[in-house]
Design an enzyme around this catalytic site. Sequence first.
Site, PDB file in Angstrom:
ATOM      1  N   ARG A 102     -26.900  17.008 -32.291  1.00 20.80           N
ATOM      2  CA  ARG A 102     -27.712  16.594 -31.153  1.00 20.80           C
ATOM      3  C   ARG A 102     -28.378  17.850 -30.599  1.00 20.80           C
ATOM      4  O   ARG A 102     -27.697  18.818 -30.233  1.00 20.80           O
ATOM      5  CB  ARG A 102     -26.827  15.973 -30.079  1.00 20.80           C
ATOM      6  CG  ARG A 102     -27.613  15.667 -28.827  1.00 20.80           C
ATOM      7  CD  ARG A 102     -26.692  15.305 -27.692  1.00 20.80           C
ATOM      8  NE  ARG A 102     -27.459  15.000 -26.512  1.00 20.80           N
ATOM      9  CZ  ARG A 102     -27.071  15.311 -25.278  1.00 20.80           C
ATOM     10  NH1 ARG A 102     -25.941  15.943 -25.074  1.00 20.80           N
ATOM     11  NH2 ARG A 102     -27.815  14.986 -24.258  1.00 20.80           N
ATOM     12  N   ARG A 119     -27.202  16.307  -9.630  1.00 19.55           N
ATOM     13  CA  ARG A 119     -28.630  16.656  -9.615  1.00 19.55           C
ATOM     14  C   ARG A 119     -29.383  15.795  -8.602  1.00 19.55           C
ATOM     15  O   ARG A 119     -29.062  14.623  -8.423  1.00 19.55           O
ATOM     16  CB  ARG A 119     -29.263  16.440 -10.984  1.00 19.55           C
ATOM     17  CG  ARG A 119     -28.738  17.370 -12.050  1.00 19.55           C
ATOM     18  CD  ARG A 119     -29.544  17.196 -13.335  1.00 19.55           C
ATOM     19  NE  ARG A 119     -28.797  17.702 -14.462  1.00 19.55           N
ATOM     20  CZ  ARG A 119     -28.582  17.014 -15.579  1.00 19.55           C
ATOM     21  NH1 ARG A 119     -29.072  15.796 -15.729  1.00 19.55           N
ATOM     22  NH2 ARG A 119     -27.884  17.549 -16.551  1.00 19.55           N
ATOM     23  N   GLU A 175     -24.505   7.329 -29.083  1.00 13.87           N
ATOM     24  CA  GLU A 175     -25.418   8.369 -29.572  1.00 13.87           C
ATOM     25  C   GLU A 175     -24.931   8.920 -30.914  1.00 13.87           C
ATOM     26  O   GLU A 175     -25.730   9.274 -31.774  1.00 13.87           O
ATOM     27  CB  GLU A 175     -25.536   9.482 -28.533  1.00 13.87           C
ATOM     28  CG  GLU A 175     -26.250   9.012 -27.281  1.00 13.87           C
ATOM     29  CD  GLU A 175     -26.048   9.919 -26.080  1.00 13.87           C
ATOM     30  OE1 GLU A 175     -26.960  10.685 -25.782  1.00 13.87           O
ATOM     31  OE2 GLU A 175     -24.984   9.850 -25.443  1.00 13.87           O
ATOM     32  N   HIS A 232     -32.002  12.040 -23.002  1.00 14.46           N
ATOM     33  CA  HIS A 232     -31.129  10.905 -23.358  1.00 14.46           C
ATOM     34  C   HIS A 232     -31.822   9.977 -24.357  1.00 14.46           C
ATOM     35  O   HIS A 232     -31.495   8.794 -24.441  1.00 14.46           O
ATOM     36  CB  HIS A 232     -30.755  10.032 -22.134  1.00 14.46           C
ATOM     37  CG  HIS A 232     -29.934  10.716 -21.085  1.00 14.46           C
ATOM     38  ND1 HIS A 232     -30.147  10.518 -19.741  1.00 14.46           N
ATOM     39  CD2 HIS A 232     -28.885  11.561 -21.192  1.00 14.46           C
ATOM     40  CE1 HIS A 232     -29.273  11.227 -19.048  1.00 14.46           C
ATOM     41  NE2 HIS A 232     -28.502  11.878 -19.909  1.00 14.46           N
ATOM     42  N   ASN A 270     -22.154  17.273 -31.158  1.00 18.53           N
ATOM     43  CA  ASN A 270     -22.859  17.370 -29.886  1.00 18.53           C
ATOM     44  C   ASN A 270     -22.311  18.582 -29.145  1.00 18.53           C
ATOM     45  O   ASN A 270     -21.209  18.534 -28.596  1.00 18.53           O
ATOM     46  CB  ASN A 270     -22.617  16.068 -29.096  1.00 18.53           C
ATOM     47  CG  ASN A 270     -23.352  16.045 -27.787  1.00 18.53           C
ATOM     48  OD1 ASN A 270     -23.908  17.055 -27.355  1.00 18.53           O
ATOM     49  ND2 ASN A 270     -23.348  14.895 -27.135  1.00 18.53           N
TER      50      ASN A 270
END
Length: 392
Positions: free
Chosen positions: A87, A235, A378, A176, A7
């Site tokens: 990823r 964010r 993940e 995601h 990742n």
Amino acid sequence: MKVLAVNAGSSSLKFQMYEMPEEKVLISGLFERIGIDGSYTIKLNGEKVKKDVPLNTHKEAVQILIDELKNYGVVEDMNEIKGVGHRVVHGGDKYSESVLITDEVIKVLEDLIPLAPLHNPANITVINVFRELVPEATQVAVFDTGFHQTMKEENFLYPVPYEWYQNYGVRKYGFHGTSHKYVSGRCQELLGKQDSKIIVCHIGNGGSISAVKNGECIDTSMGLSPNAGIMMGTRAGDIDTSMVLYMKNNAGMTVEEIDNALNKKSGLLGISGVSSDSRDIEDGVKEGNERCILAQNMYVQKIVNYIAQYYVLLGGADAICFTAGVGENSKATRSAIIEKLACLGIKIDPVKNDVRGVETLISTDDSTCKVYIIPTDEEVMIARDTYHLANK
Ligand code: AMP
């Protein structure tokens, strides 16, 4: 068969090596501050080793990773690594499933750079480094956007001129996805049924909510970019887009400065003025810091709004799942969210909720909907897809 799940971010590289199909983790680690100064941490047999070394490029980090795999005796020869799964943040509307990486796939990822200007270049760089340094391994791309490709047009389109979608790909993609897929899949197993209505709350530093019906995503809160949906660490999430022009005209900011503020100086950080980390916000709440209280209340409300929306979209829900840093660890945030859903008959047990990072059913027996903590994974999803594609 040894499979490496990778990742890569713009200045980081996380990895986890598995023995497949047993899904046994052999070694894991994180390279950080690549291109700044550099350090890395390796985890093996429950022990953690941290080293500070200059890391100028991702290639240097991968070279050190290869050397360390040999030093620690995880592999004797790099050819033992049969698959490397990457990823990849943006697969656009081209990929709903993971794919074997070919020159053609790299070309598509390059074409998608305008949609993910920070993420896809780092992903491509690291894929190319692994293709060069571990040429015998099957390389696989696992997309953050893939799981959300089942959304219907009416859910993924914005009500803007249709040509923006046709000519520029302006639509909701969602992110995601690997986490939403893992958590909703695990939840189906826990519910003991495939035909299910599940709301997944992936709330970490970034955050997104998704509505999953019978294993397929029907809507998700992130959009064209990851800066949509709920309020996050830094964010803003959903805003009135008119404020961009307004701030440009009235605060003398450039569009880039405004975009930077909406991505990096907003959310929990922007409102609290203290931190983007929910642990700091919770400390501030305990100390009576009013801006932290406001930030936490707003954060919870934005999540509740999406859960309520998806509850109606799904026509009820069998389960709500909490995952990622905040979802797995913050009992205060989970309990504040569920308290606001009391009108739907959803309830959690404070004793069961008093856990961190452990798969747990936290709802009461009389709750109308089950509430789970399901730690996301993940990396194992990347390893599974890589294993399957390498054996096809
Ligand atoms: P992630 O992006 O999934 O790695 O989540 C990281 C975020 O999880 C951090 O920024 C924290 O805000 C949050 N977090 C981690 N541990 C805790 C905790 N014990 N309580 C509250 N929030 C936490």
